[in-house]
Scaffold this motif. Sequence first.
Motif, PDB file in Angstrom:
ATOM      1  N   LEU A   1     -12.788 -15.130   8.396  1.00 28.23           N
ATOM      2  CA  LEU A   1     -13.438 -16.433   8.252  1.00 28.23           C
ATOM      3  C   LEU A   1     -13.334 -16.977   6.830  1.00 28.23           C
ATOM      4  O   LEU A   1     -13.309 -18.184   6.620  1.00 28.23           O
ATOM      5  CB  LEU A   1     -14.907 -16.322   8.664  1.00 28.23           C
ATOM      6  N   GLU A   2     -13.237 -16.074   5.862  1.00 28.62           N
ATOM      7  CA  GLU A   2     -13.123 -16.506   4.459  1.00 28.62           C
ATOM      8  C   GLU A   2     -11.682 -16.746   4.041  1.00 28.62           C
ATOM      9  O   GLU A   2     -11.438 -17.195   2.916  1.00 28.62           O
ATOM     10  CB  GLU A   2     -13.740 -15.442   3.544  1.00 28.62           C
ATOM     11  N   GLY A   3     -10.730 -16.424   4.920  1.00 28.30           N
ATOM     12  CA  GLY A   3      -9.342 -16.690   4.609  1.00 28.30           C
ATOM     13  C   GLY A   3      -8.526 -15.495   4.178  1.00 28.30           C
ATOM     14  O   GLY A   3      -7.380 -15.659   3.741  1.00 28.30           O
ATOM     15  N   GLY A   4      -9.067 -14.284   4.289  1.00 27.07           N
ATOM     16  CA  GLY A   4      -8.303 -13.083   3.957  1.00 27.07           C
ATOM     17  C   GLY A   4      -7.355 -12.712   5.090  1.00 27.07           C
ATOM     18  O   GLY A   4      -7.750 -12.695   6.261  1.00 27.07           O
ATOM     19  N   TYR A   5      -6.107 -12.418   4.758  1.00 26.21           N
ATOM     20  CA  TYR A   5      -5.122 -12.130   5.800  1.00 26.21           C
ATOM     21  C   TYR A   5      -5.487 -10.874   6.602  1.00 26.21           C
ATOM     22  O   TYR A   5      -5.827  -9.841   6.025  1.00 26.21           O
ATOM     23  CB  TYR A   5      -3.739 -11.893   5.178  1.00 26.21           C
ATOM     24  N   TRP A   6      -5.388 -10.973   7.929  1.00 32.44           N
ATOM     25  CA  TRP A   6      -5.410  -9.761   8.747  1.00 32.44           C
ATOM     26  C   TRP A   6      -4.189  -8.921   8.352  1.00 32.44           C
ATOM     27  O   TRP A   6      -3.112  -9.460   8.084  1.00 32.44           O
ATOM     28  CB  TRP A   6      -5.299 -10.085  10.219  1.00 32.44           C
ATOM     29  N   HIS A   7      -4.340  -7.608   8.416  1.00 33.72           N
ATOM     30  CA  HIS A   7      -3.220  -6.749   8.035  1.00 33.72           C
ATOM     31  C   HIS A   7      -2.042  -6.905   9.005  1.00 33.72           C
ATOM     32  O   HIS A   7      -0.889  -6.973   8.578  1.00 33.72           O
ATOM     33  CB  HIS A   7      -3.662  -5.297   7.966  1.00 33.72           C
ATOM     34  N   LYS A   8      -2.338  -6.940  10.250  1.00 32.16           N
ATOM     35  CA  LYS A   8      -1.344  -7.197  11.301  1.00 32.16           C
ATOM     36  C   LYS A   8      -2.064  -7.862  12.465  1.00 32.16           C
ATOM     37  O   LYS A   8      -3.277  -7.737  12.606  1.00 32.16           O
ATOM     38  CB  LYS A   8      -0.696  -5.890  11.802  1.00 32.16           C
TER      39      LYS A   8
END
Length: 385
Positions: A140-147
């Motif tokens: 939700l804060e914009g951090g990339y999912w790892h995959k």
Amino acid sequence: MLFKKIILLLCLLGVVSTLTAQSMYRKFADSEMKRFPEAWQLDHGKRLYFGYSQGLGCLAMLKVAEKTGEAKYFNYVEKWADTLINEKGEIHLYELSAYNVDFVNSGKILFELYEKTKKEKYRLAIETLVQQLKYQPTTLEGGYWHKLIYPHQIWLDGVYMTGPFLAKYAKLSKDDQYYDKAVDEILITAKHTFDAKTGLYYHAWDESRKQAWANPQTGQSPNFWGRSIGWYFMAVIDVLEELPKDHIRRGELIKLVQSLATNLAKYQDDEGLWWQVIDQAGRARNYQEASVNSMFLYAYSKGINQKYLSKSYKNLIDKLYLGIQKKLLKQENGLWTLIQCNAVAGLGGNPYRDGSYDYYVSERIRDNDAKATGPFIMGCIEAEF
């Protein structure tokens, strides 16, 4: 003659002077090229592939090329990339739909290849990876999912894969939003993985708290895996190198690096090394692992060179390098080898990886893993070993 006898005696005693280690980056790079004549073979690769480990090893080779001026190191890398990428910029076996940030890491080498060769296909391949990151799922804060297959999860590993690439692309495209995104990746990850009690960073964070490895209250994984902190330390150092001097959040990253350097120093053992599970040195089955020590050699040394870290850390670096020489570095049949490399570690998946202490110390160990050898070469360059 007397000097040589003294050095030989020190070697026999296992106390190797740094004077014997001049140009180790060249010696080790040459060993890797003899071991793995084609760059796709780095990290014991079995097929032509745009793997993040091969990308890390090739990044080290480009740095050796820059340091020595010898074309053979550059050509080794360019041959790999030229074979992998067609004239349309399409990358062999690359799957955008997997939304896997590991793919992005090898993209770092393309900036220099494009600059030096002017082959448009390298620029097109960079844009392909940027396109992935534009649509990469995020928290939700914009951090990339790892995959895509690891939903809602931020891993320390992923910050190294994406952050420096974004910062390099910002410079290439002259679009400052990518600097901001690189900084966001670092700071969002810090917010959710930092442990104030130890000063260390947990391997990962699950925003959904649904993973069996995730703490139900915090979402954090349960242990401090050495290599994951190494990935993160290198990421912040490399982003700072690219970040404009007047960037409004530059000071936050420098403060983070300085805090991390201070806290990690508390866990360096008497032999100058760090362990697979960093805060549990000496515990049964734990071990002094090569990749974390190589990554810290690089990050501390570059931090001093870039003036983010105090020169007082040079003693720590000398102790670390001597520890690597004594416990992790071997010479066999004329080739230099790094031993005690953790081959791989992660979370979730099938069979399920629970992030426990027993899990991290049970994963496979091998020699000359590129996650160790690449940072070791780069670390020796930065430290002038």
